[in-house]
Write an enzyme that holds these catalytic residues in place. Structure first.
Site, PDB file in Angstrom:
ATOM      1  N   LYS A  45     -18.851 -41.393   1.979  1.00 10.41           N
ATOM      2  CA  LYS A  45     -19.497 -40.287   2.700  1.00 10.41           C
ATOM      3  C   LYS A  45     -20.395 -39.416   1.809  1.00 10.41           C
ATOM      4  O   LYS A  45     -20.609 -38.232   2.088  1.00 10.41           O
ATOM      5  CB  LYS A  45     -18.489 -39.402   3.447  1.00 10.41           C
ATOM      6  N   TRP A  50     -27.686 -44.282   2.812  1.00 14.30           N
ATOM      7  CA  TRP A  50     -29.005 -43.772   2.417  1.00 14.30           C
ATOM      8  C   TRP A  50     -29.579 -44.634   1.286  1.00 14.30           C
ATOM      9  O   TRP A  50     -30.746 -45.013   1.297  1.00 14.30           O
ATOM     10  CB  TRP A  50     -28.861 -42.314   1.963  1.00 14.30           C
ATOM     11  N   TRP A  73     -25.900 -53.430   5.878  1.00 11.60           N
ATOM     12  CA  TRP A  73     -24.727 -53.993   5.185  1.00 11.60           C
ATOM     13  C   TRP A  73     -25.023 -55.362   4.575  1.00 11.60           C
ATOM     14  O   TRP A  73     -24.294 -55.802   3.696  1.00 11.60           O
ATOM     15  CB  TRP A  73     -23.520 -54.050   6.120  1.00 11.60           C
ATOM     16  N   HIS A 100     -17.893 -48.577  -3.639  1.00 12.54           N
ATOM     17  CA  HIS A 100     -17.064 -47.361  -3.686  1.00 12.54           C
ATOM     18  C   HIS A 100     -16.015 -47.484  -4.793  1.00 12.54           C
ATOM     19  O   HIS A 100     -15.142 -46.622  -4.901  1.00 12.54           O
ATOM     20  CB  HIS A 100     -16.322 -47.152  -2.361  1.00 12.54           C
ATOM     21  N   SER A 130     -17.718 -34.877   6.657  1.00 16.89           N
ATOM     22  CA  SER A 130     -18.350 -36.125   7.086  1.00 16.89           C
ATOM     23  C   SER A 130     -17.287 -37.205   7.331  1.00 16.89           C
ATOM     24  O   SER A 130     -17.322 -37.934   8.325  1.00 16.89           O
ATOM     25  CB  SER A 130     -19.348 -36.571   6.008  1.00 16.89           C
ATOM     26  N   PHE A 221     -33.849 -38.656   7.267  1.00 17.37           N
ATOM     27  CA  PHE A 221     -32.726 -38.740   8.202  1.00 17.37           C
ATOM     28  C   PHE A 221     -33.235 -39.177   9.584  1.00 17.37           C
ATOM     29  O   PHE A 221     -32.652 -40.057  10.229  1.00 17.37           O
ATOM     30  CB  PHE A 221     -32.036 -37.367   8.261  1.00 17.37           C
ATOM     31  N   MET A 224     -34.234 -42.890   9.631  1.00 19.02           N
ATOM     32  CA  MET A 224     -33.065 -43.775   9.559  1.00 19.02           C
ATOM     33  C   MET A 224     -32.273 -43.746  10.858  1.00 19.02           C
ATOM     34  O   MET A 224     -31.720 -44.756  11.290  1.00 19.02           O
ATOM     35  CB  MET A 224     -32.177 -43.394   8.375  1.00 19.02           C
ATOM     36  N   ARG A 249     -24.912 -38.452  11.246  1.00 17.63           N
ATOM     37  CA  ARG A 249     -24.370 -37.350  12.038  1.00 17.63           C
ATOM     38  C   ARG A 249     -25.265 -36.102  11.940  1.00 17.63           C
ATOM     39  O   ARG A 249     -25.920 -35.719  12.892  1.00 17.63           O
ATOM     40  CB  ARG A 249     -22.943 -37.065  11.533  1.00 17.63           C
ATOM     41  N   GLY A 251     -26.644 -35.020   8.358  1.00 25.95           N
ATOM     42  CA  GLY A 251     -27.518 -35.249   7.203  1.00 25.95           C
ATOM     43  C   GLY A 251     -27.972 -33.978   6.513  1.00 25.95           C
ATOM     44  O   GLY A 251     -29.117 -33.891   6.063  1.00 25.95           O
TER      45      GLY A 251
HETATM   46  P1  A3P Z   1     -22.982 -36.441   7.582  1.00 26.54           P
HETATM   47  O1  A3P Z   1     -21.774 -37.014   8.239  1.00 26.54           O
HETATM   48  O2  A3P Z   1     -22.691 -35.140   6.880  1.00 26.54           O
HETATM   49  O3  A3P Z   1     -24.168 -36.346   8.480  1.00 26.54           O
HETATM   50  P2  A3P Z   1     -22.052 -42.722   3.571  1.00 26.54           P
HETATM   51  O4  A3P Z   1     -23.250 -43.565   3.841  1.00 26.54           O
HETATM   52  O5  A3P Z   1     -21.679 -42.658   2.127  1.00 26.54           O
HETATM   53  O6  A3P Z   1     -20.928 -43.050   4.468  1.00 26.54           O
HETATM   54  O7  A3P Z   1     -22.481 -41.207   3.878  1.00 26.54           O
HETATM   55  C1  A3P Z   1     -22.769 -40.811   5.195  1.00 26.54           C
HETATM   56  C2  A3P Z   1     -23.407 -39.451   5.161  1.00 26.54           C
HETATM   57  O8  A3P Z   1     -24.750 -39.566   4.609  1.00 26.54           O
HETATM   58  C3  A3P Z   1     -23.542 -38.856   6.556  1.00 26.54           C
HETATM   59  O9  A3P Z   1     -23.395 -37.440   6.393  1.00 26.54           O
HETATM   60  C4  A3P Z   1     -24.984 -39.256   6.887  1.00 26.54           C
HETATM   61  O10 A3P Z   1     -25.567 -38.511   7.926  1.00 26.54           O
HETATM   62  C5  A3P Z   1     -25.654 -38.987   5.542  1.00 26.54           C
HETATM   63  N1  A3P Z   1     -26.984 -39.610   5.448  1.00 26.54           N
HETATM   64  C6  A3P Z   1     -27.317 -40.900   5.623  1.00 26.54           C
HETATM   65  N2  A3P Z   1     -28.661 -41.059   5.556  1.00 26.54           N
HETATM   66  C7  A3P Z   1     -29.171 -39.826   5.310  1.00 26.54           C
HETATM   67  C8  A3P Z   1     -30.514 -39.324   5.147  1.00 26.54           C
HETATM   68  N3  A3P Z   1     -31.589 -40.100   5.230  1.00 26.54           N
HETATM   69  N4  A3P Z   1     -30.674 -37.992   4.915  1.00 26.54           N
HETATM   70  C9  A3P Z   1     -29.591 -37.174   4.837  1.00 26.54           C
HETATM   71  N5  A3P Z   1     -28.313 -37.597   4.994  1.00 26.54           N
HETATM   72  C10 A3P Z   1     -28.107 -38.901   5.231  1.00 26.54           C
END
Ligand code: A3P
Length: 287
Positions: A45, A50, A73, A100, A130, A221, A224, A249, A251
């Site tokens: 998280k 990203w 993935w 991870h 998150s 964000f 994506m 969610r 971001g």
């Molecule tokens: P939130 O749940 O706070 O929105 P992971 O990929 O390690 O599981 O992390 C997920 C988190 O990264 C989520 O946070 C997601 O929205 C955020 N995220 C993914 N792409 C992003 C982007 N382009 N800009 C900002 N946050 C991003």
């Protein structure tokens, strides 16, 4: 078919069996890292998906084909998860992966190689929030319970990949020298082009300013969230239910302020600060 919420134990870590198996973890341990490989490392998280958008774009001069045609993935697979064995022979060079794993779980070949590492840290309070929503939407993860209950599990390390503090510390005490670059999720949110310049310089990609700007737009964000190859919309609802909470969610930095009571903040900060007290750890957030 419904998602199973079964976990397996691997060297002290409880991992969901939908994504991990004995075979996938053996595959990871026997994986042969090459000198050109790039691996983005995160505590869950912290911005993993990203980097699955950023790395192919940075490594291929902004070519949009991978992010538009290959699911995240398979495009930048997790070292420890089942899909790596399926796609490994199709990965373009330089190969990009995410993991991870804490440092001590990296396979022997990683240490012998010159593979580069980008370690992303995120404010643990936002990681917790998150993760709390992720556990609600991911059918293969156990129900998080109340926010208070989940916070206690997080602080005790009874969550995916253990304690946040142990993970962060493990990757701060390495002998990787200039093979590792540290960046925070918050820096990426605040100034993505500047973060991308750092990725590009570290990976020796020499991207022009126009390409940096183009990549920045495609890694936003908003972009994506609209990219079906990156927003998990292809995953059946029983595994990931965006109606409960979208994967992409909010971001943002600082959403914890909407979730922590003052008591929870005091408790959380005290535990994290105590565990980080011997670290000279500069970060763009206050604990
Ligand atoms: P939130 O749940 O706070 O929105 P992971 O990929 O390690 O599981 O992390 C997920 C988190 O990264 C989520 O946070 C997601 O929205 C955020 N995220 C993914 N792409 C992003 C982007 N382009 N800009 C900002 N946050 C991003």
């Amino acid at each position: 078919m419904s998602a199973t919420q079964t976990y397996m134990f691997y060297r002290g870590y409880a991992l969901p069996t939908e994504t991990h198996s004995e075979e996938s973890l053996k595959f990871a341990q026997e994986f042969e890292f090459g000198d050109d490989d790039v691996v983005a490392v995160t505590y869950p998280k912290s911005g993993t998906v990203w980097t699955q958008e950023i790395l192919p774009l940075v490594l291929n001069g902004g070519d949009l084909t991978p992010i538009q045609t290959i699911p995240n993935w398979d495009r930048v697979p997790w070292l420890e998860e089942k899909r790596l064995a399926v796609v490994v022979d199709q990965l373009p060079s330089p190969r990009a992966m995410v993991t991870h794993f804490p440092y001590h779980l990296m396979p022997p070949s990683f240490h012998k190689s010159k593979a580069k590492v980008i370690y992303i840290t995120r404010n643990p309070k936002d990681v917790l929030v998150s993760s709390y929503y992720f556990h609600q939407m991911a059918g293969f993860l156990e129900d998080p319970g109340t926010f208070d209950e989940f916070m206690e599990k997080f602080l005790a390390g009874k969550v995916l990949f253990g304690k946040w503090t142990d993970h962060v510390k493990s990757w701060r005490h390495t002998d990787l020298g200039d093979r590792i670059m540290y960046i925070t999720y918050e820096e990426m949110v605040q100034d993505l082009p500047a973060a991308l310049r750092r990725f590009s310089d570290f990976l020796g990609c020499n991207l022009s300013e126009d390409t940096i700007q183009k990549i920045s737009e495609h890694c936003s964000f908003k972009s994506m969230k609209a990219n079906n190859m990156s927003n998990f919309s292809m995953i059946p609802k029983q595994y990931m239910d965006a109606d409960k909470s979208p994967f992409l969610r909010k971001g943002i930095s600082g959403d914890w302020k909407n979730h922590f009571s003052s008591e929870q903040l005091a408790r959380f900060s005290a535990v994290i600060m105590k565990e980080m007290e011997d670290e000279n750890f500069s970060r763009p957030w206050s604990l």
